[in-house]
Write a protein that holds these residues in place. Structure first.
Motif, PDB file in Angstrom:
ATOM      1  N   ILE A  43      20.551  -8.801  25.091  1.00 27.65           N
ATOM      2  CA  ILE A  43      21.829  -8.128  24.830  1.00 27.65           C
ATOM      3  C   ILE A  43      22.416  -8.630  23.511  1.00 27.65           C
ATOM      4  O   ILE A  43      22.900  -7.860  22.691  1.00 27.65           O
ATOM      5  CB  ILE A  43      22.815  -8.343  26.008  1.00 27.65           C
ATOM      6  CG1 ILE A  43      22.250  -7.688  27.280  1.00 27.65           C
ATOM      7  CG2 ILE A  43      24.198  -7.793  25.680  1.00 27.65           C
ATOM      8  CD1 ILE A  43      22.947  -8.113  28.571  1.00 27.65           C
TER       9      ILE A  43
ATOM     10  N   ASN B 277      21.046  -7.477  35.444  1.00 25.97           N
ATOM     11  CA  ASN B 277      21.117  -6.910  34.080  1.00 25.97           C
ATOM     12  C   ASN B 277      19.802  -6.960  33.303  1.00 25.97           C
ATOM     13  O   ASN B 277      19.794  -6.715  32.095  1.00 25.97           O
ATOM     14  CB  ASN B 277      22.219  -7.601  33.265  1.00 25.97           C
ATOM     15  CG  ASN B 277      23.601  -7.290  33.835  1.00 25.97           C
ATOM     16  OD1 ASN B 277      23.787  -6.262  34.485  1.00 25.97           O
ATOM     17  ND2 ASN B 277      24.552  -8.179  33.634  1.00 25.97           N
TER      18      ASN B 277
ATOM     19  N   GLN C 244      18.647  -3.191  32.599  1.00 23.54           N
ATOM     20  CA  GLN C 244      19.570  -2.609  31.631  1.00 23.54           C
ATOM     21  C   GLN C 244      19.353  -3.183  30.227  1.00 23.54           C
ATOM     22  O   GLN C 244      19.371  -2.444  29.233  1.00 23.54           O
ATOM     23  CB  GLN C 244      21.032  -2.880  32.048  1.00 23.54           C
ATOM     24  CG  GLN C 244      21.457  -2.246  33.363  1.00 23.54           C
ATOM     25  CD  GLN C 244      21.262  -3.160  34.557  1.00 23.54           C
ATOM     26  OE1 GLN C 244      20.239  -3.855  34.665  1.00 23.54           O
ATOM     27  NE2 GLN C 244      22.207  -3.158  35.475  1.00 23.54           N
ATOM     28  N   ALA C 245      19.172  -4.499  30.132  1.00 22.06           N
ATOM     29  CA  ALA C 245      19.001  -5.132  28.817  1.00 22.06           C
ATOM     30  C   ALA C 245      17.738  -4.618  28.134  1.00 22.06           C
ATOM     31  O   ALA C 245      17.714  -4.399  26.918  1.00 22.06           O
ATOM     32  CB  ALA C 245      18.944  -6.651  28.964  1.00 22.06           C
TER      33      ALA C 245
ATOM     34  N   GLU D   8      16.392  -1.659  28.587  1.00 21.41           N
ATOM     35  CA  GLU D   8      16.635  -0.278  28.152  1.00 21.41           C
ATOM     36  C   GLU D   8      17.468  -0.230  26.875  1.00 21.41           C
ATOM     37  O   GLU D   8      17.273   0.637  26.016  1.00 21.41           O
ATOM     38  CB  GLU D   8      17.297   0.519  29.286  1.00 21.41           C
ATOM     39  CG  GLU D   8      16.290   0.832  30.383  1.00 21.41           C
ATOM     40  CD  GLU D   8      16.886   1.565  31.587  1.00 21.41           C
ATOM     41  OE1 GLU D   8      18.047   2.021  31.501  1.00 21.41           O
ATOM     42  OE2 GLU D   8      16.196   1.650  32.611  1.00 21.41           O
ATOM     43  N   LEU D   9      18.376  -1.197  26.750  1.00 18.00           N
ATOM     44  CA  LEU D   9      19.204  -1.292  25.549  1.00 18.00           C
ATOM     45  C   LEU D   9      18.334  -1.474  24.302  1.00 18.00           C
ATOM     46  O   LEU D   9      18.538  -0.810  23.279  1.00 18.00           O
ATOM     47  CB  LEU D   9      20.141  -2.497  25.725  1.00 18.00           C
ATOM     48  CG  LEU D   9      21.474  -2.537  25.012  1.00 18.00           C
ATOM     49  CD1 LEU D   9      22.307  -1.318  25.328  1.00 18.00           C
ATOM     50  CD2 LEU D   9      22.231  -3.808  25.437  1.00 18.00           C
TER      51      LEU D   9
ATOM     52  N   GLU E  87      16.620   1.510  22.954  1.00 15.66           N
ATOM     53  CA  GLU E  87      17.463   2.476  22.223  1.00 15.66           C
ATOM     54  C   GLU E  87      17.522   2.176  20.723  1.00 15.66           C
ATOM     55  O   GLU E  87      17.996   3.006  19.953  1.00 15.66           O
ATOM     56  CB  GLU E  87      18.906   2.425  22.755  1.00 15.66           C
ATOM     57  CG  GLU E  87      19.067   3.010  24.131  1.00 15.66           C
ATOM     58  CD  GLU E  87      20.497   2.811  24.647  1.00 15.66           C
ATOM     59  OE1 GLU E  87      21.383   2.412  23.850  1.00 15.66           O
ATOM     60  OE2 GLU E  87      20.711   3.024  25.848  1.00 15.66           O
TER      61      GLU E  87
ATOM     62  N   ARG F 102      12.002  -5.035  36.584  1.00 22.83           N
ATOM     63  CA  ARG F 102      12.487  -6.400  36.792  1.00 22.83           C
ATOM     64  C   ARG F 102      11.494  -7.478  36.362  1.00 22.83           C
ATOM     65  O   ARG F 102      11.876  -8.613  36.146  1.00 22.83           O
ATOM     66  CB  ARG F 102      12.730  -6.619  38.294  1.00 22.83           C
ATOM     67  CG  ARG F 102      13.976  -5.987  38.834  1.00 22.83           C
ATOM     68  CD  ARG F 102      13.940  -6.098  40.335  1.00 22.83           C
ATOM     69  NE  ARG F 102      15.224  -5.787  40.929  1.00 22.83           N
ATOM     70  CZ  ARG F 102      15.435  -5.776  42.240  1.00 22.83           C
ATOM     71  NH1 ARG F 102      14.439  -6.041  43.083  1.00 22.83           N
ATOM     72  NH2 ARG F 102      16.636  -5.490  42.711  1.00 22.83           N
TER      73      ARG F 102
END
Lengths: 217, 217
Positions: free
Chosen positions: A144, A169, A172-173, A175-176, A179, A190
């Protein structure tokens, strides 16, 4: 209970054969330029799920090789990932591996900003001369923070190996990072780990090392 | 894509909650005295398979705790496993962690006997004063050598953590250790790793550390 008779020096070769056979039995064909990386991760984990979850941005392997040929610095989020990287091969390529998690200034910065130490260690790494490869096997907070530094124009990594493991997280991290425009190798989901991060670094290194060997001969 | 808002210091606690919830959803009840170990391995790998494959000899956890309270030395087969062990907590218990894989005399002994260096490093460890805990996350040859040393009466480990990962002789080497009278924690099958070996050590250490904390209060 029968043991396979394999000489110490041939164990890895035999393991890779078995992995190749079992992938074929499962009907999985790996992309040629990435097979050595995916197979080394399976070798490290005995987990064939990585054949599905390891995700590469376009030209990631090429760009990683370019960075390593230019003497890249590999920055890890844990001592364990650092410890698993083959430093001799990396040094042969005039590269080095760094980890700042235990540094006093990182601990202090983490306290000041309410970051994890893993995140704060990314700020310290951002000031290193490039090319930089980040190998993150543990801390989603490190990923992140990398994303933030990239968005703020403070960092342009040559590659992010984003394979933290965990339950909070982590998905999510990852996927960030996918981007961004930064080259990446990500284990979706995971799973991952410091061992996986080191295995991906070593797969990249061994590939360059053997191609160097071939050029010499 | 939403991030969970969890403070850095609470990430591990939250992860353990999620693991507990998902185990419950799967209908899995862990034995109370081993739950902290199994959950920490799942935390390290995001792999619930370990709830099934981690196998403990009778009283293994008790005996491990006894050894650690007596200032045990933990011997690993890799630098990576060594690196993942929480040395501060271990030192608080007057224990230490050793790894001999890079020692010149080990390399020499390996060459002489046609062993792997991992196996030869077990011979070196066998001469250490006890109690000895072996944490093997990578090399089945280290487990096989431990078996031989035990059979020859040259070694009586307090515990063997036998969690090498891989495809050649890994399953067999683990089964061999399960035939001995030595206390063990084994991950049956192919899976395991240096990270798993370290996680099991840390689970044992944190358990003792917190019970010490409770005694003080």
């Amino acid at each position: 209970m029968e043991f396979e008779h394999v000489k110490p020096m041939d164990i890895e070769k035999r393991s890779m054969e078995i992995i190749g056979q079992e992938l074929a039995e499962k009907g999985i064909t790996l992309p040629a330029d990435k097979a050595h990386i995916i197979k080394r991760v399976i070798h490290t984990t005995a987990d064939f799920e990585y054949a599905d979850t390891l995700t590469f941005s376009e030209h990631a392997v090429e760009k990683a090789k370019e960075a390593l040929r230019a003497g890249a610095t590999i920055v890890t989020d844990t001592k364990m990932a650092w410890s698993g990287i083959n430093k001799r091969t990396l040094e042969n390529l005039h590269g080095k591996a760094c980890n700042f998690i235990s540094d006093e200034d990182v601990a202090e910065a983490a306290r000041q900003h309410g970051f994890t130490r893993s995140a704060a260690s990314m700020d310290k790494a951002a000031s290193l001369p490039g090319p930089l490869i980040f190998a993150i096997g543990n801390a989603p907070t490190a990923l992140i923070r990398l994303y933030e530094l990239i968005e703020e124009g403070k960092l342009a990594p040559a590659l992010i190996i984003g394979v933290p493991v965990g339950f909070v997280n982590v998905v999510q991290a990852k996927e960030l990072i996918m981007e961004t425009d930064v080259p990446y190798i990500i284990a979706r989901g995971r799973k991952g780990g410091s061992n996986v991060a080191a295995a991906i670094c070593n797969a990249l290194l061994y590939d360059l090392d053997s191609s160097r060997g071939m050029k010499k001969s």
